[in-house]
Enzyme design. Structure first.
Site, mmCIF file in Angstrom:
data_model
loop_
_atom_site.group_PDB
_atom_site.id
_atom_site.type_symbol
_atom_site.label_atom_id
_atom_site.label_comp_id
_atom_site.label_asym_id
_atom_site.label_seq_id
_atom_site.Cartn_x
_atom_site.Cartn_y
_atom_site.Cartn_z
ATOM 1 N N CYS A 1 -2.261 -11.379 1.298
ATOM 2 C CA CYS A 1 -2.498 -12.505 0.398
ATOM 3 C C CYS A 1 -1.123 -12.965 -0.099
ATOM 4 O O CYS A 1 -0.108 -12.625 0.518
ATOM 5 C CB CYS A 1 -3.475 -12.149 -0.719
ATOM 6 N N ASP B 1 -6.108 -14.227 2.726
ATOM 7 C CA ASP B 1 -6.562 -15.442 2.035
ATOM 8 C C ASP B 1 -5.629 -16.581 2.451
ATOM 9 O O ASP B 1 -4.793 -16.419 3.364
ATOM 10 C CB ASP B 1 -6.633 -15.223 0.512
ATOM 11 N N HIS C 1 -0.467 17.270 1.768
ATOM 12 C CA HIS C 1 -0.867 15.853 1.835
ATOM 13 C C HIS C 1 -2.370 15.728 2.102
ATOM 14 O O HIS C 1 -3.042 14.863 1.535
ATOM 15 C CB HIS C 1 -0.055 15.121 2.901
ATOM 16 N N THR D 1 0.615 -12.195 -2.856
ATOM 17 C CA THR D 1 1.417 -11.059 -3.319
ATOM 18 C C THR D 1 1.088 -9.761 -2.594
ATOM 19 O O THR D 1 1.861 -8.806 -2.651
ATOM 20 C CB THR D 1 1.138 -10.800 -4.813
ATOM 21 N N HIS E 1 2.574 10.504 4.437
ATOM 22 C CA HIS E 1 2.102 11.261 3.265
ATOM 23 C C HIS E 1 0.665 10.921 2.857
ATOM 24 O O HIS E 1 -0.063 11.801 2.430
ATOM 25 C CB HIS E 1 2.997 10.982 2.054
HETATM 26 C C1 RB5 Z 1 -3.770 -16.977 -4.458
HETATM 27 O O1 RB5 Z 1 -3.221 -18.064 -5.098
HETATM 28 C C2 RB5 Z 1 -3.132 -15.691 -4.925
HETATM 29 O O2 RB5 Z 1 -3.559 -15.401 -6.219
HETATM 30 C C3 RB5 Z 1 -3.458 -14.585 -3.984
HETATM 31 O O3 RB5 Z 1 -2.991 -14.886 -2.714
HETATM 32 C C4 RB5 Z 1 -2.866 -13.221 -4.317
HETATM 33 O O4 RB5 Z 1 -1.505 -13.298 -4.563
HETATM 34 C C5 RB5 Z 1 -3.586 -12.427 -5.325
HETATM 35 O O5 RB5 Z 1 -3.250 -11.295 -5.627
#
Ligand code: RB5
Length: 142
Positions: free
Chosen positions: A64, A7, A133, A66, A97
């Site tokens: 993304c 994203d 596994h 996080t 694993h």
């Molecule tokens: C976008 O602002 C953010 O929410 C996305 O990149 C991500 O971290 C979502 O899990």
């Protein structure tokens, strides 16, 4: 072939991942997004995951902010085992694993130096193939 999806939060790091894959001579298919304009991460996580699940791509890398949301989306696709990794130990262990077929990372969590090292470990580590596994992975699929 490696499926890529990100994203807006992961866009910049994904450009570094792409350059790194090109340096290594590895082919990829980029399922977007294609700019830092705000988008919805499930769209791109699922697109890349579907390419892995269908066999069009052997592995996937998704990013993304996080790494959490996009990995959640990818893991909804049957046959996908997306692992969120922000350290080298986890990247190796999830291949050995879990036979993880997608790597998720958060661009707001780690820098590009560590991210590219994690990419290399993820791509270069083989599944152990150990019976326990194999059995546990089959239990995930049920
Ligand atoms: C976008 O602002 C953010 O929410 C996305 O990149 C991500 O971290 C979502 O899990």
């Amino acid at each position: 072939m490696i499926a890529l999806g990100c994203d807006h939060g992961g866009y910049s790091l994904m450009q570094e991942v792409k350059a790194h894959l090109e340096e290594r001579g590895l082919e990829y298919k980029d399922f977007g997004c294609y700019s830092e304009e705000s988008v919805d991460y499930p769209i791109y996580g699922k697109k890349a995951a579907e390419a892995v699940a269908s066999g069009e791509c052997e592995r996937g890398i998704i990013i993304c902010g996080t790494g959490i949301g996009i990995s959640m989306a990818a893991n909804k696709v049957k046959g996908v085992r997306a692992a969120l990794c922000h350290d080298c130990f986890s990247a190796a262990a999830t291949r050995e694993h879990n036979d993880a077929n997608m790597l998720a990372m958060g661009a707001r969590v780690i820098g590009p130096g560590l991210a590219l090292k994690i990419v290399d470990i993820f791509l270069d580590t083989e599944f152990s193939g150990d019976e326990r596994h194999v059995r546990r992975i089959a239990m995930i699929e049920d």
